[in-house]
Enzyme design. Structure first.
Site, PDB file in Angstrom:
ATOM      1  N   ASP A  22       0.879  -1.045   0.117  1.00 13.92           N
ATOM      2  CA  ASP A  22      -0.148   0.001  -0.122  1.00 13.92           C
ATOM      3  C   ASP A  22       0.699   1.117   0.152  1.00 13.92           C
ATOM      4  OD1 ASP A  22      -1.403  -2.328   1.944  1.00 13.92           O
ATOM      5  OD2 ASP A  22      -2.834  -1.114   0.862  1.00 13.92           O
ATOM      6  N   TYR A 201       5.088 -14.570  -1.873  1.00 12.30           N
ATOM      7  CA  TYR A 201       4.725 -15.005  -0.942  1.00 12.30           C
ATOM      8  C   TYR A 201       5.102 -16.443  -0.350  1.00 12.30           C
ATOM      9  CZ  TYR A 201       1.514 -11.164  -1.377  1.00 12.30           C
ATOM     10  OH  TYR A 201       1.018  -9.770  -1.808  1.00 12.30           O
ATOM     11  N   GLN A 262      13.123   1.425  -3.754  1.00 15.96           N
ATOM     12  CA  GLN A 262      12.087   1.283  -5.101  1.00 15.96           C
ATOM     13  C   GLN A 262      12.871   1.382  -6.311  1.00 15.96           C
ATOM     14  OE1 GLN A 262       9.110   3.992  -4.096  1.00 15.96           O
ATOM     15  NE2 GLN A 262       7.328   2.077  -3.613  1.00 15.96           N
ATOM     16  N   ARG A 278       4.859 -10.385  -6.830  1.00 15.36           N
ATOM     17  CA  ARG A 278       3.781 -10.596  -6.183  1.00 15.36           C
ATOM     18  C   ARG A 278       2.849  -9.314  -5.707  1.00 15.36           C
ATOM     19  NH1 ARG A 278       6.476 -10.775   0.195  1.00 15.36           N
ATOM     20  NH2 ARG A 278       5.455  -8.795   0.661  1.00 15.36           N
ATOM     21  N   GLY A 279       1.614  -9.569  -5.169  1.00 21.08           N
ATOM     22  CA  GLY A 279       0.776  -8.482  -4.844  1.00 21.08           C
ATOM     23  C   GLY A 279       0.610  -7.510  -5.889  1.00 21.08           C
ATOM     24  N   GLU A 280       0.671  -6.299  -5.825  1.00 17.80           N
ATOM     25  CA  GLU A 280       0.238  -5.302  -6.821  1.00 17.80           C
ATOM     26  C   GLU A 280       1.220  -4.385  -7.321  1.00 17.80           C
ATOM     27  OE1 GLU A 280      -2.484  -1.248  -7.160  1.00 17.80           O
ATOM     28  OE2 GLU A 280      -3.456  -3.116  -6.270  1.00 17.80           O
ATOM     29  N   SER A 282       4.899  -4.545  -7.259  1.00 24.23           N
ATOM     30  CA  SER A 282       5.704  -5.296  -8.337  1.00 24.23           C
ATOM     31  C   SER A 282       5.233  -6.049  -9.427  1.00 24.23           C
ATOM     32  CB  SER A 282       6.662  -6.483  -7.407  1.00 24.23           C
ATOM     33  OG  SER A 282       5.782  -7.226  -6.886  1.00 24.23           O
TER      34      SER A 282
END
Length: 395
Positions: A22, A201, A262, A278-280, A282
């Protein structure tokens, strides 16, 4: 140069839910609003300690400070009383984090209404364009739902204009060696035939992937930023890994990296031939760099995440985007297997091993597809620019 005639004061609100995802998105967005569009930005964050991992100069003891030209304020439970003039011209709730009631009260008293935006999570589901820019009356004000996305009628993806040049820069052998050396790794690892990054993950499919990489016909360098996948890596290696060290298994070299900034992570993605993300955040970066990538989606209750995965595969492997049906089948199978989706026909062991090798053989075609996909996404405009254009017309 930014158009300062359209300068507004933006307030971004972020609650840190999943460690860095986030705040990673919000920090990138804040910097792009300032650097590319000349906007004034205040970023409210509830978890400064997580934020400091991305911005090491941050002082977690301060309620207010400035970093890289952006005002950072601690979003504490005891929220300060602000006057209407101290609220933003544009107010962004990141990922439905819900503004403090006292802040909303101050917004209600503004002479000119602020542009209130709820920046939503990314999804490829087909309902997204129909809800993008939809309005909701809240507390006598109007809130706009702004959806990032992969298709026309959405807000696009977060990407700075200069990002597209990074893969060409990192393709230079000297740049790769310098990057590896900065983490204490042997520069000669840049000469491995295949460079792969792994950011995931916890994943039961990890061992099968590592087995396949270990026996691949070419030398492979796997770069693993320390994180939640580290325990599985340690189990496979049979030893506890440390950042800055490289572990050799057959033709496979595994280098463990520390937490990166970053810009450093962007360089890692840009130099690799394949990125497991993973996630949003990357996930988006790898696509906007035009690189082959395999996505480990964040697990949700009742396997709701698998619907989002299938929606993305429906676009990424669509015949209009990917005419090579052999590659499309390999990709869909790999994405499902990596996420342990019931739709995956792959089992563990030899079958998965053969599939990983088949996918690696498809890398040149995959790279061509990744470049075409990147151009398609770029045609939507980037998320920050689309936000600025929308807000400028309303403030």
């Amino acid at each position: 140069m930014p158009d300062l005639t359209s300068q507004r004061h933006w307030h971004l609100f972020c609650r840190v839910i999943d460690n860095f995802g986030d705040i990673g998105v919000c920090w990138r967005l804040a910097r792009q609003l300032l650097q590319q569009h000349g906007q004034q930005v205040t970023l409210w964050v509830d978890d400064l300690s997580s934020f400091r991992a991305l911005c090491p100069a941050l002082d977690c003891s301060l309620a207010e400070q400035q970093q890289q030209g952006i005002v950072i304020r601690h979003w504490a439970e005891d929220f300060p009383q602000l006057s209407p003039l101290q609220t933003g011209d544009v107010v962004v709730e990141a990922f439905a984090c819900e503004l403090p009631q006292s802040y909303i009260a101050a917004m209600q008293q503004r002479e000119h209404a602020a542009c209130w935006i709820n920046l939503e999570y990314l999804s490829a589901e087909d309902w997204v364009p129909g809800f993008h820019l939809s309005q909701s009356p809240v507390h006598g004000l109007s809130k706009t739902f702004f959806f990032p996305g992969f298709v026309s009628g959405t807000g696009g993806l977060l990407c700075e204009p200069e990002l597209a040049q990074l893969p060409q820069q990192m393709a230079e052998p000297a740049a790769r060696r310098t990057f590896l050396s900065s983490f204490g790794l042997a520069p000669a690892l840049a000469d491995c035939a295949l460079q792969i990054s792994l950011f995931a993950y916890e994943n039961p499919a990890l061992a099968g992937l590592l087995d396949a990489l270990q026996t691949w016909r070419q030398t492979v360098h796997l770069l693993v930023p320390a994180g939640r996948v580290s325990a599985g890596l340690d189990d496979w290696l049979g030893e506890t890994t440390q950042a800055g060290h490289t572990y050799q298994r057959g033709r496979l070299s595994i280098s463990v990296l520390p937490f990166m900034s970053q810009p450093q992570y962007d360089q890692l993605l840009a130099m690799c031939d394949l990125n497991l993300v993973r996630g949003e955040e990357s996930f988006v970066r790898a696509q906007m760099l035009g690189k082959p990538m395999l996505w480990h989606i964040y697990r949700q209750e009742e396997d709701a995440h698998l619907e989002k995965l299938e929606a993305f595969l429906g676009l990424y492997c669509d015949r209009n985007n990917l005419s090579d049906r052999v590659l499309a089948e390999h990709l869909a199978g790999a994405f499902r297997h990596w996420n342990q989706a019931p739709e995956s026909a792959l089992a563990a062991g030899a079958e998965a091993h053969e599939h990983w090798h088949g996918l690696l053989q498809q890398l040149p075609a995959w790279q061509t597809h990744a470049g075409a996909w990147q151009q398609q996404l770029q045609a939507l405009g980037d998320l920050a620019s689309n936000l600025v254009h929308y807000a400028t017309d309303r403030v």
